[in-house]
Design an enzyme around this catalytic site. Structure first.
Site, PDB file in Angstrom:
ATOM      1  CG  ASP A  14     -15.735 -12.873  16.743  1.00 36.87           C
ATOM      2  OD1 ASP A  14     -16.355 -12.456  17.749  1.00 36.87           O
ATOM      3  OD2 ASP A  14     -15.456 -14.075  16.578  1.00 36.87           O
ATOM      4  CG  ASP A  27     -16.501 -15.040  19.866  1.00 36.45           C
ATOM      5  OD1 ASP A  27     -15.279 -14.801  19.813  1.00 36.45           O
ATOM      6  OD2 ASP A  27     -17.143 -15.538  18.918  1.00 36.45           O
ATOM      7  CG  HIS A  29     -18.385 -17.397  15.981  1.00 37.17           C
ATOM      8  ND1 HIS A  29     -17.290 -16.564  15.950  1.00 37.17           N
ATOM      9  CD2 HIS A  29     -18.757 -17.614  14.697  1.00 37.17           C
ATOM     10  CE1 HIS A  29     -16.998 -16.299  14.674  1.00 37.17           C
ATOM     11  NE2 HIS A  29     -17.878 -16.917  13.899  1.00 37.17           N
ATOM     12  CG  HIS A  31     -16.190 -22.519  18.796  1.00 42.78           C
ATOM     13  ND1 HIS A  31     -17.532 -22.249  18.895  1.00 42.78           N
ATOM     14  CD2 HIS A  31     -15.644 -21.469  18.108  1.00 42.78           C
ATOM     15  CE1 HIS A  31     -17.791 -21.082  18.296  1.00 42.78           C
ATOM     16  NE2 HIS A  31     -16.664 -20.594  17.823  1.00 42.78           N
TER      17      HIS A  31
END
Ligand SMILES: [Zn+2]
Length: 344
Positions: A248, A161, A163, A124
């Site tokens: 995740d 991931d 995200h 991120h």
């Protein structure tokens, strides 16, 4: 198969208190690798600190000095999600350095593949700012480093991931030498990652987003990998593959709403390894991103190493998802992505 892993106790010193991204994550992974005897099958790689010059391959000078300043002042919250302790700057510098060392070990032939077990995570972090638990973008820095040091022309980054890796996408959005492909829950944090975001200028087509609806499990991820990731990789012909490996999306992870099992990760990593073997002499580097259920995280990382080692009969004690969410149909989405990217 010589498989390396980067780890150092310094990664435990990014003290986030009760935060979901905390040192227990790496402790759980390392102790599981020890208890299962897998650690003895791996080659340890010592990380070093990334230099300011290396961090600057991706990040603006102001961002680097901001992180340094916050640490010197004793730490604190950078945004609603991202917290630092006094040692966090140094740890983040070692996390970036860990991804670099893993990449060097693979490119220099010390190992066939490697996994950087580092924190804080990175995907991120944008060139200008920290966000989403990430301070510096470890995978983006290692990618830029490899392009320069080994004079590569094409690097593939696969980000599974849950995200979207907005920081990695932003870093390479106008760079045709790096193809960024991401599977992620959508709409979801951080909000980016629609199918229309596909790169600009000469880099049009070298960002490939696969925004998946909540509830996807092993079958949907396998479909996505077989129908999008594999043909995109074969078209791009990378010389190195880096993986932003977040776990995740496991069904037991409370941060998101996907239903992937350890067996699902095994299938995805097998596909990635086969791509690396076929397209780039096996040059394959993993770097840890998310994954917050400690049991699922440790089991999934171990399964990843098992695949890299060529081990078979990989156990999945957690089993399949109890199907908290209905599995969606992603066939129309896959079709739309194929159209945007001209995949047969
Ligand atoms: Zn994540």
């Amino acid at each position: 198969m010589k498989v390396g892993f980067v780890y150092d106790p310094i990664y435990l010193e990014h003290d986030t208190g009760q935060h979901v991204e905390n040192a227990k994550r790496l402790e759980a992974i390392i102790s599981h690798l020890e208890q299962t005897g897998l650690k003895q099958q791996l080659i340890p790689i010592k990380p070093g600190a990334a230099s300011i010059e290396e961090l600057s391959l991706v990040h603006h000078k102001q961002h680097i000095s901001h992180i340094q300043d916050v640490a010197q002042r004793g730490g604190g919250w950078l945004d609603a999600d991202t917290v630092m302790s006094p040692n966090s700057y140094e740890v983040a510098v070692y996390a970036a350095g860990g991804a670099i060392r893993a990449t060097e070990a693979v490119m220099d032939g010390e190992v066939n593949s490697a996994f950087a077990l580092v924190r804080p995570p990175g995907h991120h972090a944008t060139p200008q700012r920290a966000m989403g638990f990430c301070l510096f973008n470890n995978v983006a820095i290692a990618t830029k480093y490899a392009l320069a040091k080994y004079k590569l022309e094409r690097i593939l980054i696969i980000d599974f991931d849950v995200h979207h890796g907005n920081g990695t996408q932003a870093t390479f959005y106008d760079n045709p030498q790096v193809l960024y492909i991401s599977t992620h829950q959508y709409p979801f944090y951080p909000g980016t990652g629609s199918i229309e975001e596909s790169g600009v200028g000469e880099a049009k087509g070298t960002t490939v987003n696969i925004p998946l609806p909540a509830g996807c499990g092993d079958a949907e991820y396998l479909q996505t990998f077989e129908q999008i990731v594999v043909p995109v990789a074969k078209w791009f012909k990378p010389q190195l593959i880096l993986v932003s490996a977040g776990y995740d999306l496991h069904w037991a992870d409370g941060i998101a709403m996907m239903q992937v099992s350890v067996t699902g990760f095994t299938q995805m990593v097998k596909i990635i390894k086969e791509l690396a073997d076929e397209l780039c002499n096996g040059h394959l580097v993993f770097s840890l991103e998310g994954g917050y259920n400690l049991t699922a995280l440790a089991a999934s990382v171990k399964a990843t190493f098992d695949v890299l080692l060529g081990n078979t009969n990989i156990e999945d004690r957690l089993g399949q998802s109890p199907h908290r969410f209905p599995a969606p149909s992603i066939t129309p989405l896959i079709k739309a992505i194929k159209e945007i990217h001209n995949l047969a």
